[in-house]
Design a protein around this motif. Structure first.
Motif, PDB file in Angstrom:
ATOM      1  N   SER A 156       0.821  -1.215   0.000  1.00 34.19           N
ATOM      2  CA  SER A 156       0.000   0.000   0.000  1.00 34.19           C
ATOM      3  C   SER A 156       0.852   1.261   0.000  1.00 34.19           C
ATOM      4  O   SER A 156       0.639   2.168  -0.804  1.00 34.19           O
ATOM      5  CB  SER A 156      -0.937   0.013   1.211  1.00 34.19           C
ATOM      6  OG  SER A 156      -1.895  -1.006   1.107  1.00 34.19           O
ATOM      7  N   ILE A 157       1.809   1.331   0.914  1.00 26.98           N
ATOM      8  CA  ILE A 157       2.650   2.533   0.979  1.00 26.98           C
ATOM      9  C   ILE A 157       3.562   2.594  -0.250  1.00 26.98           C
ATOM     10  O   ILE A 157       3.833   3.672  -0.784  1.00 26.98           O
ATOM     11  CB  ILE A 157       3.480   2.556   2.284  1.00 26.98           C
ATOM     12  CG1 ILE A 157       2.555   2.627   3.509  1.00 26.98           C
ATOM     13  CG2 ILE A 157       4.454   3.730   2.284  1.00 26.98           C
ATOM     14  CD1 ILE A 157       1.791   3.914   3.688  1.00 26.98           C
ATOM     15  N   LEU A 160       1.474   3.956  -2.971  1.00 31.60           N
ATOM     16  CA  LEU A 160       1.250   5.382  -2.705  1.00 31.60           C
ATOM     17  C   LEU A 160       2.476   6.197  -3.111  1.00 31.60           C
ATOM     18  O   LEU A 160       2.370   7.239  -3.768  1.00 31.60           O
ATOM     19  CB  LEU A 160       0.944   5.593  -1.216  1.00 31.60           C
ATOM     20  CG  LEU A 160       0.908   7.047  -0.731  1.00 31.60           C
ATOM     21  CD1 LEU A 160      -0.217   7.825  -1.407  1.00 31.60           C
ATOM     22  CD2 LEU A 160       0.753   7.116   0.792  1.00 31.60           C
ATOM     23  N   HIS A 190      -7.086  -2.850  -4.755  1.00 32.19           N
ATOM     24  CA  HIS A 190      -7.816  -1.696  -4.228  1.00 32.19           C
ATOM     25  C   HIS A 190      -6.918  -0.710  -3.497  1.00 32.19           C
ATOM     26  O   HIS A 190      -7.283   0.431  -3.286  1.00 32.19           O
ATOM     27  CB  HIS A 190      -8.991  -2.133  -3.355  1.00 32.19           C
ATOM     28  CG  HIS A 190      -8.631  -2.560  -1.967  1.00 32.19           C
ATOM     29  ND1 HIS A 190      -8.086  -3.785  -1.688  1.00 32.19           N
ATOM     30  CD2 HIS A 190      -8.744  -1.928  -0.778  1.00 32.19           C
ATOM     31  CE1 HIS A 190      -7.889  -3.889  -0.383  1.00 32.19           C
ATOM     32  NE2 HIS A 190      -8.278  -2.781   0.191  1.00 32.19           N
ATOM     33  N   LYS A 194      -7.075   3.448  -3.154  1.00 30.56           N
ATOM     34  CA  LYS A 194      -6.903   4.106  -1.864  1.00 30.56           C
ATOM     35  C   LYS A 194      -5.753   5.116  -1.930  1.00 30.56           C
ATOM     36  O   LYS A 194      -5.870   6.243  -1.455  1.00 30.56           O
ATOM     37  CB  LYS A 194      -6.608   3.020  -0.821  1.00 30.56           C
ATOM     38  CG  LYS A 194      -6.785   3.439   0.606  1.00 30.56           C
ATOM     39  CD  LYS A 194      -6.825   2.206   1.524  1.00 30.56           C
ATOM     40  CE  LYS A 194      -6.534   2.601   2.951  1.00 30.56           C
ATOM     41  NZ  LYS A 194      -6.777   1.508   3.918  1.00 30.56           N
ATOM     42  N   ILE A 198      -5.518   9.157  -1.193  1.00 30.38           N
ATOM     43  CA  ILE A 198      -4.608   9.750  -0.212  1.00 30.38           C
ATOM     44  C   ILE A 198      -3.742  10.819  -0.860  1.00 30.38           C
ATOM     45  O   ILE A 198      -3.475  11.864  -0.270  1.00 30.38           O
ATOM     46  CB  ILE A 198      -3.743   8.645   0.438  1.00 30.38           C
ATOM     47  CG1 ILE A 198      -4.633   7.762   1.325  1.00 30.38           C
ATOM     48  CG2 ILE A 198      -2.595   9.244   1.248  1.00 30.38           C
ATOM     49  CD1 ILE A 198      -3.966   6.509   1.826  1.00 30.38           C
TER      50      ILE A 198
ATOM     51  N   VAL B 164      -4.633  13.714   5.976  1.00 26.68           N
ATOM     52  CA  VAL B 164      -5.614  13.205   5.009  1.00 26.68           C
ATOM     53  C   VAL B 164      -7.004  13.168   5.655  1.00 26.68           C
ATOM     54  O   VAL B 164      -8.011  13.517   5.029  1.00 26.68           O
ATOM     55  CB  VAL B 164      -5.191  11.810   4.493  1.00 26.68           C
ATOM     56  CG1 VAL B 164      -6.327  11.131   3.739  1.00 26.68           C
ATOM     57  CG2 VAL B 164      -3.959  11.936   3.600  1.00 26.68           C
ATOM     58  N   HIS B 326     -10.339   6.532   5.129  1.00 27.69           N
ATOM     59  CA  HIS B 326      -9.385   5.458   4.810  1.00 27.69           C
ATOM     60  C   HIS B 326      -9.968   4.101   4.474  1.00 27.69           C
ATOM     61  O   HIS B 326      -9.230   3.187   4.124  1.00 27.69           O
ATOM     62  CB  HIS B 326      -8.367   5.310   5.955  1.00 27.69           C
ATOM     63  CG  HIS B 326      -7.426   6.462   6.030  1.00 27.69           C
ATOM     64  ND1 HIS B 326      -7.680   7.574   6.797  1.00 27.69           N
ATOM     65  CD2 HIS B 326      -6.257   6.707   5.392  1.00 27.69           C
ATOM     66  CE1 HIS B 326      -6.707   8.446   6.642  1.00 27.69           C
ATOM     67  NE2 HIS B 326      -5.834   7.955   5.803  1.00 27.69           N
ATOM     68  N   TYR B 328     -11.973   1.239   2.271  1.00 26.71           N
ATOM     69  CA  TYR B 328     -12.038   0.968   0.849  1.00 26.71           C
ATOM     70  C   TYR B 328     -12.453  -0.488   0.696  1.00 26.71           C
ATOM     71  O   TYR B 328     -11.975  -1.338   1.430  1.00 26.71           O
ATOM     72  CB  TYR B 328     -10.657   1.184   0.217  1.00 26.71           C
ATOM     73  CG  TYR B 328     -10.711   1.669  -1.204  1.00 26.71           C
ATOM     74  CD1 TYR B 328     -10.662   3.032  -1.488  1.00 26.71           C
ATOM     75  CD2 TYR B 328     -10.831   0.769  -2.254  1.00 26.71           C
ATOM     76  CE1 TYR B 328     -10.721   3.482  -2.793  1.00 26.71           C
ATOM     77  CE2 TYR B 328     -10.896   1.218  -3.560  1.00 26.71           C
ATOM     78  CZ  TYR B 328     -10.832   2.576  -3.826  1.00 26.71           C
ATOM     79  OH  TYR B 328     -10.896   3.015  -5.119  1.00 26.71           O
ATOM     80  N   ALA B 346      -6.977  -1.888   8.910  1.00 28.87           N
ATOM     81  CA  ALA B 346      -6.837  -1.561   7.488  1.00 28.87           C
ATOM     82  C   ALA B 346      -7.855  -0.514   7.035  1.00 28.87           C
ATOM     83  O   ALA B 346      -7.649   0.149   6.024  1.00 28.87           O
ATOM     84  CB  ALA B 346      -6.975  -2.822   6.636  1.00 28.87           C
ATOM     85  N   ASP B 347      -8.956  -0.372   7.781  1.00 26.59           N
ATOM     86  CA  ASP B 347      -9.951   0.650   7.443  1.00 26.59           C
ATOM     87  C   ASP B 347      -9.625   2.004   8.060  1.00 26.59           C
ATOM     88  O   ASP B 347     -10.391   2.959   7.907  1.00 26.59           O
ATOM     89  CB  ASP B 347     -11.341   0.226   7.953  1.00 26.59           C
ATOM     90  CG  ASP B 347     -11.917  -0.935   7.158  1.00 26.59           C
ATOM     91  OD1 ASP B 347     -11.579  -1.061   5.967  1.00 26.59           O
ATOM     92  OD2 ASP B 347     -12.693  -1.713   7.738  1.00 26.59           O
ATOM     93  N   SER B 349      -6.244   3.347   8.120  1.00 30.35           N
ATOM     94  CA  SER B 349      -4.817   3.513   7.863  1.00 30.35           C
ATOM     95  C   SER B 349      -4.580   3.544   6.364  1.00 30.35           C
ATOM     96  O   SER B 349      -5.365   2.977   5.602  1.00 30.35           O
ATOM     97  CB  SER B 349      -4.093   2.305   8.474  1.00 30.35           C
ATOM     98  OG  SER B 349      -2.806   2.158   7.926  1.00 30.35           O
ATOM     99  N   PRO B 350      -3.502   4.190   5.920  1.00 28.04           N
ATOM    100  CA  PRO B 350      -3.147   4.074   4.497  1.00 28.04           C
ATOM    101  C   PRO B 350      -2.602   2.691   4.159  1.00 28.04           C
ATOM    102  O   PRO B 350      -2.426   2.374   2.993  1.00 28.04           O
ATOM    103  CB  PRO B 350      -2.065   5.142   4.322  1.00 28.04           C
ATOM    104  CG  PRO B 350      -1.496   5.361   5.676  1.00 28.04           C
ATOM    105  CD  PRO B 350      -2.605   5.088   6.650  1.00 28.04           C
TER     106      PRO B 350
END
Lengths: 480, 480
Positions: A156-157, A160, A190, A194, A198, B164, B326, B328, B346-347, B349-350
């Protein structure tokens, strides 16, 4: 003041257990962990409990401490047992995790020595180690000198960071967001959506590119949509492809997409968090060998190198662009700017202080060499082919596309029954049985079951067990 | 196919060392770590080397493995020795780190069991543990029920997540960026500026709020600037204060700022990564007890709770706003949505898949209880006061403001000399001496030295050593 200091120092000394106390704590944890590992074969991949770890609340943080034995008992009952066991070879759902042993020793040593791998001046060796790991990954995908990257907490990061780099490289400021177009198939992970949010790109138009029957991006449709958008006065700026989609394991045609994107001056990013490390195998489909044609690529060592959770990676073809998008100066960092011999991770990442992630990756790669990783990845591909072949022998199985990597889609379609309901029942029963853990998904409006092979402890016996479980449930369904 | 699978399985089996092999690896790492810890007292806080770990390149990743003994030797020479030793009590620079022992055992166990703490369905216990840690931190700052948060890799991602959340809560889309104003003093941590950029807010006007002589935000100036901006048709949307600045350890007047921000409907965020945990002590300045008045707060357990690097935390007063910014959904996560009993990290946080950070925090807090953390934090405050007092006895010392927390600014100003040059020389000499490690900064155009006390191994003897080093260098300067 002196006596106050002495008094506080003495109270705080609990935080520094001596060698004997450390041994006591360590022995308890180590012997617990050994028991866990030795018992793995007999543990379920998923355990349904009523309590779901609720007992943790009965042990609140308080002023005084507790015994390690009591804590490990609580840990076992409330954390280790309930739910999914990602250390198990029977974990065949989502994208399975791993947890090879030397990484746990790497984390142990990293925590004790606490090197700060963010800035070269602070820990030149730790920084070099992280840079060497980035360079090794750049080498295996074929990136040229001048590439850079970052060791992240996960995909995820890393995604990003790639998207922010693309945004900066293409000069997409807030005024241009609404006309800067992003392209991906509906199968993109996904976390990309996200990350787009962000990064402040929520109002950027996102085009869903058409897919072929195997869920792979159609480069022609991509080209057409980009050209149409350009004609409409929009700026196609970012194409995101997948080097192994999560849902179906499909690999987009990286090389062709790269040509389309490059000709139109768009940034081309590939999320290969799941599939990128298959580049180490002779079985990898061609597009995985074309990752070096992308501007940026995400790989997840906690997937394809079987590391415990907490290790993703971003690679960027032109390190300078990653640097420009992420460096930042501060007064109190002034001593750190003296040395420029080696890039500092903090200048190439949204993070500054963070876990020293290099060691958990370097240690297993050095200890084992690359060969067993290569073999293990090949094994995963062949296990999936084996499973796919064996599925043909089970009656009324509808199969998804030939697996390109190590994900296999299938559904049971007994005549005269509502297939979606049947498969919803099947996945629930597989999960409560727990000997193996599979997951399900919706594709083209239908409910499909998925088998994903990427746990390093998954072997032929595990896949045979999965087949047994499925066969038994299909038989039961036939009798009902 | 069966024989191919058997062959690959056998090659891959190197990745699964048996109990005896694990013991061999573990004994080597554990005894190395014990030697490191037992030798800490005699190690320098900073070691200058010529090689700066360059030898790591002589040991590339190759097909075959290497012996653990060779790897530990390389590690010691190239990573452990050169540069800063953040495990040392002599680390008195930047914001010092720590590395209390039980966290290393927590990381070890987390890596082996590899629980997935992102989603409640996958590991209900691991998720509860992370949520309990968030709740414990919310309790100590005084947040109401309904607060939420996230365990991050450090302050940077935690601040990014806060920004964010603020952006979404205040509806700042790309069209509104240019008129959505952010307020902070010039002493705010640079990761806030970095996060603003990552979040796509680079074109948002950032106002530098005036500070008093102790580098604390002036609420009146804040109010005036916000009102002026509002009159000019702009939207004041975010105020960022510091609960302990990095440069000078100043604590902004949180309560007053909260009133100003709230009256003007702006999001109020406090970066208390450095100073937040001082709320546990009776010595904390009042504004640290007012953190609960902010909309969001960042705390860094790898600073104020002495954890090894890799543990930051975000707290948000209204969990729902963090969630909305956050969460998704994805097809392949459909099984995970059945249970809603407990919020999933996870909901909030990035990140999605990441290191299980709860255990490295829960284990030491449970083992030791809160009392020694409290005492250790108090000790740090008193050590700084002690240092400040003793500095008065050294000739020609200009002192910064009374330390509010545990950072002390000072500079040597011998008559007739260029003070900036003198202090630049001093810091270089302190750093190459290495018995203690201090850093320097530029404040009001002058070069200042900084002492920051937050390593849990820093005690009175360490501060006395720092004073000795400084005294000796000042004497030398007087003779030159």
């Amino acid at each position: 003041m002196e006596s106050r200091l002495a008094n506080l120092e003495s109270q705080a000394s609990i935080l520094e257990p001596d060698a004997a106390e450390r041994r006591h704590l360590r022995d308890a944890v180590v012997s617990h962990a050994e028991e866990f590992l030795e018992g793995l074969e007999d543990r379920l991949a998923y355990v349904v409990t009523d309590h779901k770890g609720a007992g943790l609340s009965d042990m609140p943080i308080r002023e005084t401490g507790r015994a390690i034995e009591d804590l490990l008992e609580r840990w076992t009952h409330d954390v280790e047992v309930p739910g999914l066991n990602p250390a198990s070879g029977g974990h065949l759902a989502y994208i399975p995790g791993g947890g090879i042993y030397p990484s746990s020793l790497g984390d142990y040593l990293a925590a004790i020595t606490n090197r700060y791998a963010g800035v070269f001046f602070a820990s030149p060796g730790a920084v070099r180690m992280e840079n060497l790991m980035v360079r090794w990954m750049a080498d295996i995908i074929g990136y040229p000198e001048g590439a850079g990257g970052d060791l992240s907490s996960g995909g995820s990061i890393a995604n990003l960071t790639a998207i922010v780099t693309a945004r900066e490289a293409k000069g997409v400021d807030s005024e241009r967001v609404r006309r800067s177009v992003i392209y991906a198939t509906e199968q993109v992970h996904h976390c990309v959506g996200k990350a787009i949010g962000i990064a402040g790109l929520k109002e950027a138009p996102v085009r869903r590119v058409a897919m072929d029957s195997r869920f792979r991006m159609e480069p022609e449709d991509l080209a057409n949509q980009m050209d149409r958008d350009r004609e409409d006065g929009l700026d196609p700026f970012l194409v995101v492809a997948s080097g192994g989609t999560t849902d179906t394991g499909a690999v987009d045609p990286i090389g062709e997409i790269a040509r389309v994107a490059k000709a139109r001056d768009a940034w081309f990013h590939v999320d290969a968090a799941y599939g990128g490390f298959f580049v180490l195998t002779p079985e990898a489909p061609d597009p995985i060998r074309e990752l070096h044609l992308a501007d940026s690529v995400v790989l997840d060592p906690h997937k394809g190198l079987f590391l415990p959770y907490g290790s993703g990676a971003l690679l960027v073809r032109d390190r300078e662009l990653l640097y420009k998008a992420h460096r930042y100066d501060a007064n109190y960092m002034r001593d750190t700017h003296r040395s420029r011999e080696e890039p500092s991770p903090a200048d190439h990442s949204p993070e500054l202080t963070r876990h020293f992630r290099g060691l958990r990756l370097w240690l297993p790669l050095q200890l084992f060499g690359v060969a067993p990783f290569r073999a293990c990845l090949s094994e995963k591909i062949w296990l999936t082919r084996y499973f796919y072949e064996k599925l043909h022998e089970i009656p009324h199985m509808e199969l998804g596309p030939d697996p390109e990597l190590s994900v296999c889609l299938f559904r049971h379609v007994p005549p005269g029954k509502d297939a979606d309901a049947v498969n919803a029942r099947l996945i629930e029963e597989i999960q409560s049985d727990g000997r193996v853990f599979l997951s399900s998904t919706h594709v083209n409006g239908n409910h499909w079951l998925r088998l994903a092979v990427l746990a390093f402890r998954t072997h032929r016996s595990t896949v045979d067990r999965a087949l047994d479980v499925i066969r038994a449930l299909v038989d039961k369904e036939a009798r009902s």
